[in-house]
Design an enzyme around this catalytic site. Structure first.
Site, PDB file in Angstrom:
ATOM      1  N   ASP A 136      13.666  74.287  44.219  1.00 59.12           N
ATOM      2  CA  ASP A 136      15.116  74.545  44.082  1.00 59.12           C
ATOM      3  C   ASP A 136      15.554  75.981  44.393  1.00 59.12           C
ATOM      4  O   ASP A 136      16.494  76.496  43.805  1.00 59.12           O
ATOM      5  CB  ASP A 136      15.633  74.085  42.709  1.00 59.12           C
ATOM      6  CG  ASP A 136      15.258  74.985  41.539  1.00 59.12           C
ATOM      7  OD1 ASP A 136      14.795  76.109  41.735  1.00 59.12           O
ATOM      8  OD2 ASP A 136      15.465  74.549  40.397  1.00 59.12           O
ATOM      9  N   CYS A 218      31.439  72.267  34.238  1.00 53.27           N
ATOM     10  CA  CYS A 218      30.119  71.921  33.698  1.00 53.27           C
ATOM     11  C   CYS A 218      29.558  73.074  32.868  1.00 53.27           C
ATOM     12  O   CYS A 218      29.499  74.221  33.327  1.00 53.27           O
ATOM     13  CB  CYS A 218      29.179  71.588  34.852  1.00 53.27           C
ATOM     14  SG  CYS A 218      27.490  71.253  34.330  1.00 53.27           S
ATOM     15  N   CYS A 245      23.147  72.734  29.169  1.00 51.26           N
ATOM     16  CA  CYS A 245      23.649  71.623  28.354  1.00 51.26           C
ATOM     17  C   CYS A 245      22.831  70.386  28.695  1.00 51.26           C
ATOM     18  O   CYS A 245      22.567  70.119  29.874  1.00 51.26           O
ATOM     19  CB  CYS A 245      25.135  71.386  28.646  1.00 51.26           C
ATOM     20  SG  CYS A 245      25.871  70.006  27.735  1.00 51.26           S
TER      21      CYS A 245
END
Length: 356
Positions: A136, A218, A245
């Site tokens: 990533d 978000c 989260c």
């Protein structure tokens, strides 16, 4: 020296991947479905990536736009199945909640060496070729590639879901020039059906439609990626979440099938499970670096982390946190100072005795 064998290279690759701790290994052509690229472009055009300008650019789309020689994608999954309840601090407002993926060692440091080792093994077994590894940190659409490779599918929260591992997989990819045969994990394919628990669970309504997340709302984006002050209307919705989260992931029914425990190298640090906000607010730059060294939290930086802790303090309703908050009202970082003033005002209102 390569030992001759009748076993297909792909089968040996999966076995070697398992030996390195990867519980999922799928193979697909190094190309993303055009529909996935179209959705990405529409999402970017709508500005839903917020301040993540690095997601823009012509190379984010097809892997071959980034590396023209790539023929095959080997997509791997490393489990981080939580050993603690993601909602453990929901009723402890004086504690900060850190996403379960960040409770231990930085996954980049765990995965990258293993990925390189697996790529070297693959090229040696094949007797040639080239490979590049990704965790990533490059313009690669890992989740559509993982779906194409048969590891799982993208759920309505936009994250990958696996029949065997639920929502708890770190993804990693090897792009190679080798022409490997496609194939995924047995029984990995599934679907969300009519379930919408993740959409209902999002505290800020960031999942604006099935499979569409507006990063600007978000909490993971706001607490980790977003620089500067968070919009005031969103601050109360953060609760005591100070880094990431888990809500949309944690409520996924497929998690009941998650059998593999988190990789031992990702063992959680007890001091991160339910840290006291008062302690975190007292951390200076050096203290922050020392406490979170080697974890994903460290990459967020002291200023953003302090800002997040101040929002959590303001949401706590705990007047005892007021002195710790007020000490940061003149912080050199404007976003931290702004968060401190906001939190102090909320706590003073809470502490003010009711009129007779």
């Amino acid at each position: 020296m390569t030992i001759p064998t009748s076993e297909p290279l792909e089968s040996r690759l999966r076995r070697q991947a398992r030996a390195l701790g990867f519980v999922a290994c799928g193979i697909a052509p190094a190309e993303v479905a055009p529909e996935a690229v179209r959705r990405l472009k529409a999402w970017l055009a709508a500005g839903m990536h917020g301040g993540m300008a690095w997601m823009e650019g012509s190379r984010r789309g097809q892997p071959r736009d980034m590396w023209a020689d790539a023929r095959t994608a080997v997509v791997l999954g490393l489990p981080y199945t939580p050993s603690v309840d993601p909602f453990r601090n929901a009723r402890r407002p004086d504690r900060g909640t850190i996403s379960v993926y960040a409770l231990g060692r930085d996954y980049h440091e765990v995965i990258k060496p293993r990925l390189k080792r697996l790529a070297r093994w693959l090229l040696a077994e094949a007797g040639g070729g080239d490979a590049r590894v990704f965790v990533d940190t490059a313009p690669l659409m890992e989740k559509p590639l993982a779906e194409a490779a048969g590891i799982g599918w993208q759920g309505k929260h936009s994250n990958l879901v696996s029949r065997c591992h639920g929502s708890w997989l770190f993804l990693a990819t090897i792009l190679t020039t080798l022409p490997l045969a496609p194939g995924g994990e047995p029984g990995a394919v599934g679907a969300c059906g009519s379930c919408s628990r993740c959409i209902a669970a999002c505290p800020t309504g960031a999942i604006v439609a099935p499979y569409v997340v507006d990063a600007r709302r978000c909490i993971s984006y706001l607490t980790v990626e977003h620089r500067g002050p968070v919009e005031e209307a969103l601050r109360p919705m953060l609760g005591n979440r100070i880094h990431g989260c888990d809500d949309c992931l944690a409520v996924c029914p497929w998690n009941r099938f998650a059998r593999a425990p988190a990789d031992p190298a990702l063992a959680l640090r007890e001091g991160s499970v339910a840290p006291a906000l008062a302690e975190l607010l007292a951390l200076d730059e050096a203290g922050f670096r020392a406490r979170f060294a080697g974890t994903p939290v460290r990459r967020t930086g002291r200023d953003r982390f302090a800002r997040n802790c101040l929002y959590a303090a303001g949401n706590s309703g705990e007047p005892d946190l007021l002195p710790a908050v007020e000490r940061l009202a003149d912080d050199p970082d404007p976003a931290v100072a702004d968060a401190a003033r906001w939190a102090a005002q909320r706590l003073r209102t809470r502490a003010r005795p009711a009129a007779a």
